[in-house]
Design a protein around this motif. Structure first.
Motif, mmCIF file in Angstrom:
data_model
loop_
_atom_site.group_PDB
_atom_site.id
_atom_site.type_symbol
_atom_site.label_atom_id
_atom_site.label_comp_id
_atom_site.label_asym_id
_atom_site.label_seq_id
_atom_site.Cartn_x
_atom_site.Cartn_y
_atom_site.Cartn_z
ATOM 1 N N GLN A 203 -11.250 12.716 -42.911
ATOM 2 C CA GLN A 203 -11.441 11.996 -41.661
ATOM 3 C C GLN A 203 -10.106 11.583 -41.042
ATOM 4 O O GLN A 203 -9.945 11.632 -39.817
ATOM 5 N N SER A 204 -9.136 11.171 -41.855
ATOM 6 C CA SER A 204 -7.842 10.762 -41.308
ATOM 7 C C SER A 204 -7.128 11.933 -40.651
ATOM 8 O O SER A 204 -6.457 11.764 -39.625
ATOM 9 N N THR A 205 -7.281 13.131 -41.204
ATOM 10 C CA THR A 205 -6.687 14.329 -40.607
ATOM 11 C C THR A 205 -7.343 14.641 -39.270
ATOM 12 O O THR A 205 -6.659 14.926 -38.281
ATOM 13 N N THR A 207 -8.894 12.565 -37.308
ATOM 14 C CA THR A 207 -8.524 11.520 -36.358
ATOM 15 C C THR A 207 -7.119 11.736 -35.815
ATOM 16 O O THR A 207 -6.871 11.613 -34.604
ATOM 17 N N GLY A 301 -3.736 14.354 -45.270
ATOM 18 C CA GLY A 301 -5.017 13.651 -45.366
ATOM 19 C C GLY A 301 -5.569 13.682 -46.785
ATOM 20 O O GLY A 301 -6.114 12.685 -47.272
ATOM 21 N N TYR A 305 -2.965 9.838 -46.630
ATOM 22 C CA TYR A 305 -2.244 9.323 -45.462
ATOM 23 C C TYR A 305 -3.238 8.862 -44.400
ATOM 24 O O TYR A 305 -4.283 9.485 -44.190
ATOM 25 N N SER A 306 -2.918 7.787 -43.693
ATOM 26 C CA SER A 306 -3.728 7.315 -42.569
ATOM 27 C C SER A 306 -3.397 8.148 -41.339
ATOM 28 O O SER A 306 -2.377 8.873 -41.307
ATOM 29 N N PRO A 307 -4.218 8.064 -40.282
ATOM 30 C CA PRO A 307 -3.914 8.835 -39.066
ATOM 31 C C PRO A 307 -2.525 8.558 -38.509
ATOM 32 O O PRO A 307 -1.783 9.505 -38.170
#
Length: 419
Positions: A203-205, A207, A301, A305-307
């Motif tokens: 999901q972070s990727t 986003t 991701g 890692y966060s967005p």
């Protein structure tokens, strides 16, 4: 009605839902029949389903390649292509070839059908080409990420505004025979993201990539990039110049929900007013130092890692997320807090009035007394609305639900005025 069954494992199946509306007014079409076949065997029907009063089929489980295929670049193809034949009384049939189903996610295929009484027309059949991570597309031609805005006669907006629609030129800028399409802004972003990255990624990727797409698009809008060069469109569908937008393609539910959550966002640098032109490449076939790598962002991701951490990894530590000041074409901004059972006031009443207007077309949504009191009946109507439009069925009007209600309300009332 199931026609043919393919043997497959539980983890190599995806879901497909088809949403059918009239091209005349975008109202849902009940009792449309959708026949589904693998594109490699278009005459061997796997499933045949009908739409409901909201123009939607059930979610159909279909064979898809193993999940790991979408986790590494190259062969084999990570999605299964399907051919859809859509028929409905009083409408011209539609054939869609190449609808892409990934494992473990819901693919949403939009369909517009032309009423027979509108007279002869060019074919409405749709051919969806390869995904950009699998097919062969030209790489992005490098540009400065910040555009000069002081040139004499150049049009530049005074504020960052999210538009209702953008005009997409379906080809390279100089191709005068390519069609221009008026596309709702959020629909454009969802289409591009579904064409450029895989919905199976973290999901972070997703986003981070959506934020890059949003910011790039907002830069084109804010600087009036193409109009300043004499063109009558906002952006192109060419990967060499902009992003890959594909007419008629399916999108994915998880990408759609992320876009609904952050569609007013873009990327900024200190002391720079315009959204940053955040360019990127796949990072495997094409390398692009100082730009986001799509496959590289997937790896980050996977590492947690966060967005914003992903974006800063590629674009630098002085990149930050900003929010547009204005959203065009909506009756009223989100109230700043969730509306739920027990809420009262003008914002509740306005939302109830909008849901009532929507329920005149989407009849599965119960009508309401617009009394400004968020009780059990309002909660039930909100929950049904969320079910129809692919939102989590919480019965709570959060940011995402508020703007989706506004979007559908505006579309329905506008079509009613035209008719």
């Amino acid at each position: 009605m199931k026609i043919k069954k393919l043997e497959t494992t539980a983890d190599s199946r995806g879901l497909l839902q088809v949403n059918v509306v009239s091209s005349a007014n975008h109202f849902p079409i009940d009792h449309a029949t959708v026949s589904i076949a693998e594109t490699d065997e278009p005459d061997q029907t796997l499933e045949e389903v009908d739409t409901n009063a909201s123009g939607q089929t059930p979610e159909v489980s279909l064979p898809a390649p193993p999940l790991e295929y979408s986790m590494e670049a190259g062969e084999p193809r990570p999605y299964q292509e399907y051919t859809l034949k859509i028929t409905a009384p009083g409408f011209e049939p539609v054939l869609i070839t190449g609808s892409e189903v990934l494992p473990g996610v819901l693919a949403l295929q939009p369909v517009q059908m032309r009423p027979l009484d509108m007279g002869p027309s060019p074919s409405d059949d749709i051919l969806i080409p390869d995904h950009t991570l699998y097919g062969d597309y030209p790489p992005k031609i490098a540009e400065p990420e910040i555009k000069p805005v002081g040139e004499s006669g150049e049009i530049v907006l005074s504020r960052v505004v999210v538009p209702e629609t953008i005009i997409v030129h379906d080809g390279v800028p100089g191709n005068t025979s390519a069609a221009n399409y008026y596309v709702p802004y959020k629909d454009y972003i969802k289409n591009v993201a579904s064409s450029e990255i895989y919905a199976t990624w973290p999901q972070s990727t997703i986003t981070a990539n959506v934020l890059a797409i949003l910011s790039f698009t907002m830069n084109r809008i804010y600087t009036e990039f193409y109009r300043n060069r004499g063109y009558n469109f906002t952006i192109t569908s060419s990967t060499a110049y902009d992003h890959k937008w594909i007419y008629g393609r399916n999108i994915y539910e998880d990408i759609s929900q992320i876009v609904d959550d952050i569609f007013t966002s873009y990327l900024s640098r200190p002391d720079v007013k315009q959204p940053i032109l955040t360019q990127y490449c796949d990072g495997k076939r094409v390398s692009c130092p100082n730009w986001l790598s799509q496959w590289g962002s997937k790896s980050l991701g996977d590492q947690g890692y966060s967005p914003i951490e992903i974006l800063r990894y590629y674009y630098g530590d002085n990149m930050y997320i900003n929010t547009a000041e204005i959203i065009s074409g909506i009756p009223s901004s989100w109230p700043g807090e969730n509306l739920q059972r027990g809420s009262r006031g003008d914002k509740v009443r306005q939302m109830q009035e909008q849901l009532n207007a929507i329920s005149s077309v989407y009849t599965a949504i119960p009508s309401l007394a617009a009394d400004g009191i968020f009780g059990p009946a309002t909660e039930a109507s909100v929950r049904e609305f969320q079910s129809i439009f692919g939102l989590p069925q919480t019965g709570i009007v959060d940011y995402r639900t508020w703007y989706k209600i506004s979007e559908i309300y505006v579309a329905i009332t506008r079509m009613a005025e035209l008719n």
